[in-house]
Design an enzyme around this catalytic site. Sequence first.
Site, PDB file in Angstrom:
ATOM      1  N   GLU A  61      -2.562   6.600   6.480  1.00  0.00           N
ATOM      2  CA  GLU A  61      -2.953   6.270   5.121  1.00  0.00           C
ATOM      3  C   GLU A  61      -2.904   4.753   5.074  1.00  0.00           C
ATOM      4  O   GLU A  61      -1.861   4.158   5.306  1.00  0.00           O
ATOM      5  CB  GLU A  61      -1.971   6.948   4.162  1.00  0.00           C
ATOM      6  CG  GLU A  61      -2.415   6.950   2.738  1.00  0.00           C
ATOM      7  CD  GLU A  61      -1.562   6.006   1.936  1.00  0.00           C
ATOM      8  OE1 GLU A  61      -1.975   4.832   1.818  1.00  0.00           O
ATOM      9  OE2 GLU A  61      -0.498   6.431   1.463  1.00  0.00           O
ATOM     10  N   CYS A  95       0.203   2.065  -2.787  1.00  0.00           N
ATOM     11  CA  CYS A  95      -1.100   2.359  -2.173  1.00  0.00           C
ATOM     12  C   CYS A  95      -2.143   2.601  -3.250  1.00  0.00           C
ATOM     13  O   CYS A  95      -3.329   2.454  -3.019  1.00  0.00           O
ATOM     14  CB  CYS A  95      -1.030   3.617  -1.325  1.00  0.00           C
ATOM     15  SG  CYS A  95       0.486   3.819  -0.419  1.00  0.00           S
TER      16      CYS A  95
END
Lengths: 505, 505
Positions: free
Chosen positions: A259, A296
């Site tokens: 990720e 994120c």
Amino acid sequence: MLIAGTEVFGTGGKVRAIDPSTGDELEPAFGHGGADEVDRACAAAREAFPAYRGLPDAKRAELLERIADRIESLGDALIERAHRETGLPVARLTGERGRTTGQLRLFAEVVREGSWAGVRVDPALPDRKPLPRSDIRQRKIPLGPVAVFGASNFPLAFSVAGGDTAAALAAGCPVVVKGHDAHPGTSELVARAVTGAVADLGLPPGTFSLLFGSGPDLGIRLVTDPRIQAVGFTGSRSGGLAIVAAAQARPQPIPVYAEMSSTNPVFLLPGALAERGAEIADGFVASLTLGSGQFCTNPGLVLAVDGPDLRAFLEAAGAAVAASRATTMLTPNIARSYADGVAALSAHPAVEVLARGAETDLPNACQPALLATDADSFTSDVALQQEVFGACSLVVRCRDAAQVRAVAEGLEGQLTATVHAADGDRAEAAELLPVLELKAGRILFNGWPTGVEVGHAMVHGGPFPATSDSRTTSVGTLAIERFLRPVAYQDVPASLLPSAIADRG
Amino acid sequence: MLIAGTEVFGTGGKVRAIDPSTGDELEPAFGHGGADEVDRACAAAREAFPAYRGLPDAKRAELLERIADRIESLGDALIERAHRETGLPVARLTGERGRTTGQLRLFAEVVREGSWAGVRVDPALPDRKPLPRSDIRQRKIPLGPVAVFGASNFPLAFSVAGGDTAAALAAGCPVVVKGHDAHPGTSELVARAVTGAVADLGLPPGTFSLLFGSGPDLGIRLVTDPRIQAVGFTGSRSGGLAIVAAAQARPQPIPVYAEMSSTNPVFLLPGALAERGAEIADGFVASLTLGSGQFCTNPGLVLAVDGPDLRAFLEAAGAAVAASRATTMLTPNIARSYADGVAALSAHPAVEVLARGAETDLPNACQPALLATDADSFTSDVALQQEVFGACSLVVRCRDAAQVRAVAEGLEGQLTATVHAADGDRAEAAELLPVLELKAGRILFNGWPTGVEVGHAMVHGGPFPATSDSRTTSVGTLAIERFLRPVAYQDVPASLLPSAIADRG
């Protein structure tokens, strides 16, 4: 380090955590490991694998719950150490601990419930013409030992016993964690909790190991060890791509779930801006500056049609940013990268600096930034499209709704896409939605992307470069599927069938 | 070629099919395409994608059924052309046509049934403390246009309208097929059926295209076209790895599902050999020589403990091989590779030639081969572990059950692993099974791996190098998941929610 239950002090370079709020080094020093430690941990994980995957589901569920209990038993010592190592507020870390233990317990439920095994049964049809059909049963089995890379920004929930570890252990995979150098003390405490839980239940010690070491050295060694069968990673795009390349270059390539980066576009539609622009501005700045923007899913990009309502929104948001206090970032490196990233964007000829947070003398502080550009400049220069990790957001002023959609169509893959829409925006939202589906793993309306719910329906993933594999998620219960693969059993005698696909008595 | 419903004759090299039973070229010539044709087909596929994926499930199901109907309407012309181009018997091709249309109709059922969308709903919890939970719903959406590479050995079931195409169309992905040069006429007929079905239903013509061209040129161009979002491939290891490398090197890497090579080990346990060695020998040679051994699941490796029962088995199997008739292989290239592969193995100092099929003057014929070696030689030389595509099998004589397991543990990933076991072999089979689970996608007992049932529980896949992605299958209904990814919808207004995850009225 904790290798298969044994304490090991690495003979490589020494590393100390840094208290980012003071810049001081924290005791004790942790020793980096190298080839020998990778070999020991992977050998132990491979050795543990047959016994660990062969456990009854209830036992694996118990392990996850025991880990959660033991993390809680660490009490304030864990929160204090994490606070000193990361500069994150105690309240946030307390919440994150709850999320981490909740995640472990949720995966325990998933394991017990059983549908993770993906059982499919095609019964024999002995009388079928022209050919009889065999009895064929399918279930999913774990891939093997998994390497997990701890992330700096969630020292609990995306680290040693975070989502990747919980999902891999739930699937039946032993785990070797490479701890993040930014919070080695926190990592050690959590690793002791995991190791203790493994011992409490009498499981093979190789079920879990924690290593410390440099990324290019120990990290790549770990990914290329032939016993490792999958990798979970949360971090930078460059780090993620290096791991993907190493995993692909193995004699036997393995899946990597990295990720990486996402700017998390927010679309402000005209009706919403007109109806509640000031309220959206408050919510936006709160989401932008939460945790110094070190998420994120931080809203790093805002798209809207230019006009009086957008100007009013920007005025309100700019005022809120200017009033925001500087907060400590996780590490000196991250603070430096943030400052450099904002400086580069601010110096761009097509970028206007709308607001900065208050200046500060605090070390490693994040001074929030709200910048703006126009859609033509944005689409013509990829430098404007990169993520700046921290509380920085770029507003892209568009001519009209068509240009908003055109910019959306040109975006890279994202973890999230957010739409603020009023009832009158329905037609425009309906045109935008199919575009966003192809760009993001999660689409949300009239909310903010920070805050990733751990549930069954969550997708924390998305098309490249948000992740290296869009077909899955790193948060939520679907994450277990990353560490499984299907096997078909054809005419296997009943006495040998695994219990998941055996006939019920 | 058929690009988005339009006939195009490629301006590249011309290719004619070859009747492998005579070596004669067949009319007409087909023109290879290049960059322009790839661009046209991919542009049309991308253009068709939003409309095609937006269709109601029932409409996509109807398309799959219409394709099946139209393939059947081609009647004997299809079978005759395929027979001339491949040398495969008419009965086999008729069966394969049934499998192909059955597969299309099975995917139609899957699409209608709806669970392919993987719906998960976490309802809002507005009163949850400390934070309310949003309404979060998950469904799977198609990845985008898919490139499919037709395989030579199944001119219908793994070619233009084969499993990959059926799964991709079912998922909502337009398809661009690179037809195999070994059966261009068959490919064209099937492509006309697909194109006709697309037109019958008034769907965007870009939903389907067929291209011809060279692998390194047109094939790699197709895989690297930015509009292509996934690849299905069945063929050689070198071809598959070249495609994987090209897909990984793209600015945006994409998943490749390449089904490559497998020797499909067969384990003959002592009790089974003693009880029914002769019967097993008959079944083995029938499976080995079926379709000239041109199956991905051909039993190319046999492992057993040496002794009188194995010797009796080998005598019976050798006699059956020696009595077997030479049969035509698919292409001159394949026949040459087969002959070279058998010659190389036969010349190996550690290999004994137990039996060869009768010699023949027929062109491109497969002369079956049964070879043997010992376990130590086998494990110490990877040259003995490679697949020879065709009716060639290598028997590995082992000292004892422990050595059988050790050889099994050293094997590369496989599509299948077969065990022949009697009741008395239970303990040994129970020890072998967990080893085989980690090596193969499908484990079968007391049967033969050739013949891959198209059902819900089938896995035609397996660890590398059997495939490039062990987490899925290329046969059976689970194959649809290869072309999907999950998206989460958070607080999306009811009026905008896709019907799959909308509240039921």
